[in-house]
Structure formats: C-alpha cells, structure tokens
Design a protein around this motif. Structure first.
Motif, PDB file in Angstrom:
ATOM      1  N   ALA A 129      -3.129  11.095   0.557  1.00 38.33           N
ATOM      2  CA  ALA A 129      -1.694  10.979   1.559  1.00 38.33           C
ATOM      3  C   ALA A 129      -2.233  11.004   3.057  1.00 38.33           C
ATOM      4  CB  ALA A 129      -1.039  12.595   1.709  1.00 38.33           C
ATOM      5  N   LYS A 130      -3.316  11.188   3.323  1.00 37.96           N
ATOM      6  CA  LYS A 130      -4.238  10.167   4.414  1.00 37.96           C
ATOM      7  C   LYS A 130      -4.080   8.531   4.797  1.00 37.96           C
ATOM      8  CE  LYS A 130      -6.096  15.048   5.696  1.00 37.96           C
ATOM      9  NZ  LYS A 130      -7.732  15.978   6.577  1.00 37.96           N
ATOM     10  N   LEU A 182      -2.701   6.579   3.538  1.00 31.64           N
ATOM     11  CA  LEU A 182      -1.356   5.679   3.254  1.00 31.64           C
ATOM     12  C   LEU A 182      -1.431   5.057   5.429  1.00 31.64           C
ATOM     13  CD1 LEU A 182       0.955   7.848   1.031  1.00 31.64           C
ATOM     14  CD2 LEU A 182      -0.410   5.818   0.958  1.00 31.64           C
ATOM     15  N   PRO A 183      -0.392   4.462   5.035  1.00 37.53           N
ATOM     16  CA  PRO A 183       0.024   3.812   6.185  1.00 37.53           C
ATOM     17  C   PRO A 183       1.465   4.746   6.888  1.00 37.53           C
ATOM     18  CG  PRO A 183       0.842   1.867   4.721  1.00 37.53           C
ATOM     19  CD  PRO A 183      -0.286   3.040   4.145  1.00 37.53           C
ATOM     20  N   ASP A 184       1.111   5.123   8.128  1.00 35.22           N
ATOM     21  CA  ASP A 184       2.424   6.508   8.436  1.00 35.22           C
ATOM     22  C   ASP A 184       3.550   6.212   8.514  1.00 35.22           C
ATOM     23  OD1 ASP A 184      -0.010   7.131  10.339  1.00 35.22           O
ATOM     24  OD2 ASP A 184       0.459   6.567  11.953  1.00 35.22           O
ATOM     25  N   SER A 185       4.310   5.181   7.519  1.00 33.58           N
ATOM     26  CA  SER A 185       5.481   4.775   7.455  1.00 33.58           C
ATOM     27  C   SER A 185       5.653   5.267   5.709  1.00 33.58           C
ATOM     28  CB  SER A 185       5.295   3.392   7.442  1.00 33.58           C
ATOM     29  OG  SER A 185       5.022   2.528   7.319  1.00 33.58           O
ATOM     30  N   ILE A 186       4.502   5.411   5.244  1.00 36.09           N
ATOM     31  CA  ILE A 186       5.211   6.065   3.822  1.00 36.09           C
ATOM     32  C   ILE A 186       4.166   7.239   3.655  1.00 36.09           C
ATOM     33  CG2 ILE A 186       5.363   3.373   2.478  1.00 36.09           C
ATOM     34  CD1 ILE A 186       2.492   3.613   1.516  1.00 36.09           C
ATOM     35  N   LYS A 187       4.529   7.379   4.556  1.00 36.88           N
ATOM     36  CA  LYS A 187       3.353   9.172   4.309  1.00 36.88           C
ATOM     37  C   LYS A 187       4.624   9.824   3.580  1.00 36.88           C
ATOM     38  CE  LYS A 187      -0.312   8.667   7.384  1.00 36.88           C
ATOM     39  NZ  LYS A 187      -1.285   9.045   6.368  1.00 36.88           N
ATOM     40  N   PRO A 188       3.566  10.924   2.521  1.00 35.67           N
ATOM     41  CA  PRO A 188       5.165  12.228   2.118  1.00 35.67           C
ATOM     42  C   PRO A 188       5.979  12.930   3.270  1.00 35.67           C
ATOM     43  CG  PRO A 188       2.909  11.548   0.761  1.00 35.67           C
ATOM     44  CD  PRO A 188       2.793  10.729   1.690  1.00 35.67           C
ATOM     45  N   CYS A 189       5.491  12.636   4.011  1.00 37.53           N
ATOM     46  CA  CYS A 189       6.132  13.481   5.420  1.00 37.53           C
ATOM     47  C   CYS A 189       7.177  12.835   5.957  1.00 37.53           C
ATOM     48  CB  CYS A 189       5.207  14.427   6.168  1.00 37.53           C
ATOM     49  SG  CYS A 189       3.809  12.827   6.932  1.00 37.53           S
ATOM     50  N   ASN A 190       6.523  11.362   5.576  1.00 33.75           N
ATOM     51  CA  ASN A 190       7.860  10.603   6.646  1.00 33.75           C
ATOM     52  C   ASN A 190       9.190  10.062   6.015  1.00 33.75           C
ATOM     53  OD1 ASN A 190       6.453  11.549   8.712  1.00 33.75           O
ATOM     54  ND2 ASN A 190       4.907   9.655   8.564  1.00 33.75           N
ATOM     55  N   THR A 191       9.114  10.376   4.823  1.00 29.65           N
ATOM     56  CA  THR A 191      10.320   9.558   4.043  1.00 29.65           C
ATOM     57  C   THR A 191      11.780   9.275   4.322  1.00 29.65           C
ATOM     58  OG1 THR A 191      10.062  10.754   2.267  1.00 29.65           O
ATOM     59  CG2 THR A 191       8.464   9.355   1.967  1.00 29.65           C
ATOM     60  N   SER A 192      12.089  10.295   4.646  1.00 31.51           N
ATOM     61  CA  SER A 192      13.046  10.834   5.641  1.00 31.51           C
ATOM     62  C   SER A 192      14.058  10.005   6.815  1.00 31.51           C
ATOM     63  CB  SER A 192      13.947  12.394   5.205  1.00 31.51           C
ATOM     64  OG  SER A 192      13.110  12.641   6.249  1.00 31.51           O
ATOM     65  N   THR A 193      12.827   9.502   7.149  1.00 30.92           N
ATOM     66  CA  THR A 193      12.602   9.550   9.158  1.00 30.92           C
ATOM     67  C   THR A 193      12.470   8.345   9.435  1.00 30.92           C
ATOM     68  OG1 THR A 193      10.843  10.367   9.307  1.00 30.92           O
ATOM     69  CG2 THR A 193      12.971  11.848   9.457  1.00 30.92           C
ATOM     70  N   ASP A 194      12.010   7.889   8.196  1.00 29.92           N
ATOM     71  CA  ASP A 194      11.346   6.638   9.147  1.00 29.92           C
ATOM     72  C   ASP A 194      11.588   5.463   8.765  1.00 29.92           C
ATOM     73  OD1 ASP A 194       9.401   7.470  10.878  1.00 29.92           O
ATOM     74  OD2 ASP A 194       7.720   7.075   9.661  1.00 29.92           O
ATOM     75  N   GLN A 210      -8.121  17.938  -3.093  1.00 33.26           N
ATOM     76  CA  GLN A 210      -8.587  17.456  -1.963  1.00 33.26           C
ATOM     77  C   GLN A 210      -8.565  16.197  -2.118  1.00 33.26           C
ATOM     78  OE1 GLN A 210      -9.712  18.592   0.995  1.00 33.26           O
ATOM     79  NE2 GLN A 210      -8.300  20.318  -0.356  1.00 33.26           N
ATOM     80  N   GLU A 211      -8.586  15.287  -2.960  1.00 34.55           N
ATOM     81  CA  GLU A 211      -8.347  13.761  -3.664  1.00 34.55           C
ATOM     82  C   GLU A 211      -6.800  13.918  -3.199  1.00 34.55           C
ATOM     83  OE1 GLU A 211      -9.413  12.150  -7.445  1.00 34.55           O
ATOM     84  OE2 GLU A 211     -11.411  13.232  -7.498  1.00 34.55           O
ATOM     85  N   LEU A 212      -6.066  14.510  -3.598  1.00 32.42           N
ATOM     86  CA  LEU A 212      -4.409  14.079  -3.264  1.00 32.42           C
ATOM     87  C   LEU A 212      -4.164  14.299  -2.092  1.00 32.42           C
ATOM     88  CD1 LEU A 212      -2.516  16.030  -5.850  1.00 32.42           C
ATOM     89  CD2 LEU A 212      -2.741  14.179  -6.035  1.00 32.42           C
ATOM     90  N   LEU A 213      -5.069  15.456  -0.833  1.00 33.46           N
ATOM     91  CA  LEU A 213      -5.064  15.549   0.352  1.00 33.46           C
ATOM     92  C   LEU A 213      -5.694  14.146   1.110  1.00 33.46           C
ATOM     93  CD1 LEU A 213      -6.047  18.702   1.086  1.00 33.46           C
ATOM     94  CD2 LEU A 213      -4.030  17.771   1.852  1.00 33.46           C
ATOM     95  N   GLY A 214      -6.080  13.060   0.409  1.00 36.54           N
ATOM     96  CA  GLY A 214      -6.936  12.530   1.293  1.00 36.54           C
ATOM     97  C   GLY A 214      -6.069  10.874   0.864  1.00 36.54           C
TER      98      GLY A 214
END
Length: 376
Positions: free
Chosen positions: A270-271, A273-285, A264-268
């Motif tokens: 990730a949440k 972070l600014p949207d531009s560097i969230k792990p799920c956005n690294t390839s598109t933003d 849960q600490e890892l999830l927190g």
C-alpha cells in the motif's frame, strides 16, 4: 455447488446476432474503461479489426451467417460474446440477454483447444471473466486453468523478468501483449485460489514477484493499475500458500510470525503505490468514474486480503479468539506496525490487522488457547 459448478450448455452451439451499433459501442466502451486497465489481455486496435470482420460476415447474410463462420473466427467470436456479456451486466438489467451471449461464448470454448495459440488464451481469459460476472465461479476456475495450461504449452510463462535478492522484479517498462496476457492469467488464478481455497497450478516462484511504481504525478501519466493489481495478486498467492496450504511445524508461534510478516508485506504494498491509487484515497482523488471504479476494485481486494473471512466458526469462537489475541497483544509489533487505520484515518485504538487474522484463524480451529498460551 450446482449453480457455480455446472453450466446449462446446449448440445449444439447457437450463435446470436451481434447487437445494434449503439449498444455495441456502449458495451465496448464499458469494457475498455472498467475491465481493460486491470486485465489488458487484448490489443484494442487488433480486436476492433477482428470485430469488424465478424460484423461484415453477419451483414452479408444475417440468416445464414453461422454457416460462414470458420475455426479461424472462433477466438474473436468468443471474445466478442464475452465482452458483450460483461458490458450488458454493467450497463443494463437484462440478465437474460447477458446470459445468452455468455452461453454462446462458453459453447465455443471447446473449439479453442483446437487452436492453442495466443488468441485462444485471450478468449478463454475473457470468457472466465464473464463467467465470474455471472456468479459461475466454478466454471470460471476450470476455464482459467485451461488458459494457463495453454499459455504454458507455447512458452508464454517463460518471461525474462529480471531478478533481485527479493525474487522476480518488474520495473517501469511497458509490458508486451504476451506479458500482459500471462500476468492477467496469473492474477485471476491467484484471486480465485484465495477465494475458493483450491490449489494453484502455477509455480510458486511467481509469488515472489516485486513491482515498482515510478509515476510522474506532475505530468499525470497513466496510473499503474495493472502493475498494482499484479503485485497484490502475488501477495495473495503467498497468503494462500503459507496460511492455507502449509503445515506449520513450529506451532502457533511460527504461524503468528508468518501472519505478521505477510501483514507487513501488505502494508508495504500500500505504501509503495502512488498517492492517487492508495486504498485510502479511492473515493476522493478521482474525477472520472472509470478511474474511481478501478481504484475501488483494487482497494476492495486489498481490504479483502487484509480481513479474510472465515467460512466456519461462531460468535462464541470469535469472542474467544479476540480475548485470546488481546491477552497476548504484547507479542505483536506496536507503534511503527500499527493498524492500517493509523495512517489512513489517524486512529491508534484498533489492534494490528495481524490480530484480526488470528481471530479468523482461531475460527478455523488453527489456533487454540493451549497452543497460544505456550508462547508465553
């Protein structure tokens, strides 16, 4: 072990000439665009001035310039060679040239102990990075240990970070150079602790560090890569200390609860972070390559921590562990604690990442059928 722990050190240091101006510019630009945002251990203006001093000494007498180098020039020379080695690794396939400059940098690290000040800590850190780039992780571990001890010897660790109920807290203020050097040493040491399983020499109070990321998305301020990386490395330290260095007196129930808490600490993280560097956005933003490289590094480390790889076990153990976790899935959070893929990919079919950790712990022999069954 032989490749990572030993280094073919010459008995007498040999200082190669610096590359031509165009190559130097390429190496420097590569370092400051790909490495410096994560590890800002040097001041670009000061380093450029010191580098020009070395160039001037070399230009005055190329054949005998090594005789004119003094102990005061050693930190800048070690840093320069390390950065050239890093830049060569990133921009060319000339591994021999890269290793030549790495060897020159490493052969001077003993001289740095004679001048245990901030400049020597900076140089040792850059040398450690270059050693890791050459797959000399064992040597890098020794060097970063020297850097940490040297930093502690003149009080670099006595930072006045404000405290809260959650522990040390770092806000939006810009870090000083001394703070950047200390936190960079902290992050690299924690990363290597998690990778190699060796004990940390840093006080565990630093593992409770909390960072905040107020970023003005409208004005496109500089992305807080450094703060994001330091806060993630703090979680790495907690994972190493709690899961791999701690004896659980409460058995599997306590261990599984700790796994879920860290998850849960890892999830927190990730949440937060600014949207531009969230792990799920690294390839598109990111439109610039350097930002994409840095974001990908942070994302890679995030998933590396989320899915730790076990060095032992077999496919049979993995299947048994998976079945075991599935049988006791009711003991894990659901819905609001779904896998990271829920919010990153819109999927809900995979088990929580805590279950994947349990599979790896099962491979390590820390969880077995009898003890897990005792939970019910």
């Amino acid at each position: 072990m032989l490749h990572t722990e030993e280094f073919p050190m010459p008995l007498m240091p040999k200082l190669p000439l610096l590359p031509d101006r165009q190559s130097l510019s390429t190496y420097m630009d590569t370092f400051f665009s790909r490495f410096w945002p994560i590890y800002p251990v040097i001041d670009p203006v000061n380093f450029e001035a010191e580098f020009k001093t070395i160039q001037a000494i070399q230009a005055a007498s190329p054949e005998s310039w090594q005789e004119r180098v003094t102990l005061a020039h050693v930190p800048a020379l070690v840093s320069a060679y390390a950065i050239i080695s890093l830049g060569t690794n990133e921009t060319s396939e000339d591994l021999e040239l890269s290793f030549e400059y790495l060897t020159a940098s490493h052969s001077l690290h003993g001289h740095l102990t004679a001048i245990p000040y901030l400049a020597s800590v900076q140089s040792l850190f850059l040398l450690s990075l270059a050693l890791r780039a050459a797959a000399k992780d064992g040597q890098a571990w020794h060097i970063i240990g020297h850097a940490v001890r040297m930093a502690q010897s003149f009080g670099l660790h006595k930072l006045h970070a404000p405290t809260s109920a959650e522990g040390l807290t770092a806000g939006p203020e810009t870090e000083t150079l001394s703070e950047r050097v200390w936190w960079s040493c902290f992050a690299l040491e924690k990363l290597m602790q998690l990778e190699c399983g060796r004990p940390s020499i840093l006080d565990r109070s630093y593992d409770s560090l909390c960072f905040y990321f107020p970023v003005d998305e409208v004005t496109c301020q500089v992305l807080p890569y450094f703060k994001a990386w330091i806060s993630l490395s703090s979680i790495m330290g907690r994972i190493s200390n709690r899961l791999y260095s701690h004896r659980f007196q409460g058995g599997s129930a306590e261990m599984l609860g700790e796994v879920m808490r860290l998850d849960q600490e890892l999830l927190g993280w990730a949440k937060s972070l600014p949207d531009s560097i969230k792990p799920c956005n690294t390839s598109t933003d990111h439109t610039r390559d350097e930002h994409r490289v840095i974001s990908t590094f942070i994302s890679q480390q995030y998933y590396h921590v989320s899915l730790p790889q076990s060095s032992s076990g077999s496919n049979v153990n993995q299947i048994a562990g998976a079945a075991q976790c599935h049988a006791f899935r009711d003991y894990f959070p659901t819905e609001k604690h779904r896998d990271r893929s829920d919010e990153e990919q819109g999927q809900t079919s995979k088990p929580p990442s805590a279950l994947r950790w349990c599979i790896n712990l099962r491979q390590c022999g820390k969880i077995n059928s009898d003890t897990v069954a005792s939970i019910s």
